[in-house]
Scaffold this active site. Structure first.
Site, short mmCIF file in Angstrom:
data_model
loop_
_atom_site.label_atom_id
_atom_site.label_comp_id
_atom_site.label_asym_id
_atom_site.label_seq_id
_atom_site.Cartn_x
_atom_site.Cartn_y
_atom_site.Cartn_z
CD1 TRP A 23 -16.47 12.96 -9.14
CD2 TRP A 23 -17.24 12.02 -7.27
NE1 TRP A 23 -17.28 11.92 -9.51
CE2 TRP A 23 -17.78 11.31 -8.37
CE3 TRP A 23 -17.59 11.60 -5.97
CZ2 TRP A 23 -18.64 10.21 -8.23
CZ3 TRP A 23 -18.44 10.49 -5.83
CH2 TRP A 23 -18.96 9.82 -6.95
CE LYS A 24 -11.02 19.73 -10.04
NZ LYS A 24 -10.68 21.00 -10.70
CG HIS A 33 -5.38 18.34 -9.94
ND1 HIS A 33 -5.59 19.68 -9.71
CD2 HIS A 33 -6.30 17.97 -10.86
CE1 HIS A 33 -6.61 20.09 -10.46
NE2 HIS A 33 -7.05 19.07 -11.17
CD GLU A 89 -8.05 22.12 -8.52
OE1 GLU A 89 -8.46 21.12 -7.91
OE2 GLU A 89 -8.66 22.61 -9.51
CD GLU A 112 -6.49 18.12 -15.22
OE1 GLU A 112 -7.64 17.75 -15.46
OE2 GLU A 112 -6.09 18.42 -14.07
N GLY A 125 -11.55 24.61 -14.35
CA GLY A 125 -12.62 25.24 -13.61
C GLY A 125 -12.96 26.64 -14.08
CB SER A 165 -13.23 24.09 -19.03
OG SER A 165 -12.90 24.94 -17.95
N GLY A 174 -13.49 17.59 -14.14
CA GLY A 174 -13.81 18.07 -12.80
C GLY A 174 -15.29 18.35 -12.66
N GLY A 175 -15.65 19.61 -12.82
CA GLY A 175 -17.03 20.06 -12.57
C GLY A 175 -18.09 19.21 -13.25
P1 PGA Z 1 -12.67 21.07 -14.58
O1 PGA Z 1 -11.47 20.38 -13.75
O2 PGA Z 1 -13.22 20.03 -15.52
O3 PGA Z 1 -13.66 21.50 -13.54
O4 PGA Z 1 -12.08 22.22 -15.33
C1 PGA Z 1 -10.61 19.46 -14.38
C2 PGA Z 1 -9.59 18.97 -13.37
O5 PGA Z 1 -9.10 19.77 -12.58
O6 PGA Z 1 -9.25 17.78 -13.35
#
Ligand code: PGA
Length: 255
Positions: A14-15, A101, A103, A171, A177, A216, A237-238
């Site tokens: 969910w970030k 991750h 990020e 990833e 994203g 994605s 993620g999203g």
């Molecule tokens: P995303 O993110 O599905 O929004 O691309 C994946 C993730 O960072 O785990």
């Protein structure tokens, strides 16, 4: 997806999204769905923001959907302002934790060595470590992808990695994203390489370690992108922020 001998996992990241009411609504919708459908041929987990983890875990208590954190500190306790230990995540109801991750590697300069120490902390607390690896766009363009994955696995996977205590998530940074995804051939190549490298690093145990694809993933591409033999699920993620989308991705793993 069935028949690989590894149980697929759909993990939602969910970030840093949503307030308490959003988390409660999403956990509630997923919990109701899980109660209706019963456990299927794949596992599901959600990783909410830390501040919402305990409430989400309470919503999903007794459900077959697991809850995870998005990071932890290597230490059990102490003077680390703003950090959270693996033991605290466990205490709040987590069964797993996402580590390394991209990020966090980008925003907080996390190194492979730190990810490795965090994985050991996760195990110490009884959590499964979801260790993220993946190349940048520049690394892919210069043909370094497989070497980057090898280096990250070598640096991040602690001795003692087993199928029970670790999940790897591939990833590609440029696919996170962005709505851009690798081709199925690129996913297949990366995951085959990851399995070979895990075998080199941890031996026969590697055959049981799940390797997720992330970047994605959405309902419209899940069946295709998650189809390669060495892909054991998705880190989403999203699309994990909408219960119906995340359920559809889960369904692609069990179909
Ligand atoms: P995303 O993110 O599905 O929004 O691309 C994946 C993730 O960072 O785990």
């Amino acid at each position: 997806m069935a028949g690989k001998g590894r149980r697929p996992l759909a993990a939602g990241n969910w970030k840093m999204n949503g307030q308490a009411a959003d988390a409660a609504a999403l956990a509630g919708a997923l919990g109701d769905w899980a109660a209706d459908t019963g456990p299927g041929a794949a596992d599901m987990a959600v990783c909410p923001p830390t501040v919402q983890l305990a409430a989400v875990a309470q919503h999903l208590a007794g459900s077959w959907i697991a809850v995870g954190g998005q990071d932890c500190h290597p230490a059990e306790m102490g003077a680390h302002t703003g950090d959270v230990s693996a033991e605290m995540l466990k205490d709040a109801g987590a069964a797993m934790v996402i580590l390394g991750h991209s990020e966090r590697r980008a925003d907080h300069g996390e190194t492979d060595a730190e990810v490795r120490a965090k994985a050991q902390a996760a195990w110490r607390a009884g959590l499964v470590a979801i260790i993220c690896i993946g190349e940048s766009e520049a690394q892919r363009d210069s043909g370094e992808t497989l070497a980057v994955l090898s280096g990250q696995l070598e640096g991040s996977l602690p001795d003692g990695t087993t199928a029970a205590n670790t999940v790897v998530a591939y990833e590609p940074v440029w696919a996170i994203g962005t709505g851009r995804t690798p081709t199925v051939e690129q996913v297949d190549e990366a995951h085959k390489h990851i399995r070979v490298e895990m075998t080199r690093l941890v031996g026969r145990e590697a055959a049981g370690i799940r390797a997720l694809y992330g970047g994605s993933v959405k309902p419209s591409n899940a069946a295709e992108i998650l189809a390669p033999e060495d892909v054991d699920g998705a880190l989403v993620g999203g699309a994990s922020l909408q219960a119906s989308d995340f359920q559809a991705i889960y369904q692609a793993l069990v179909d």
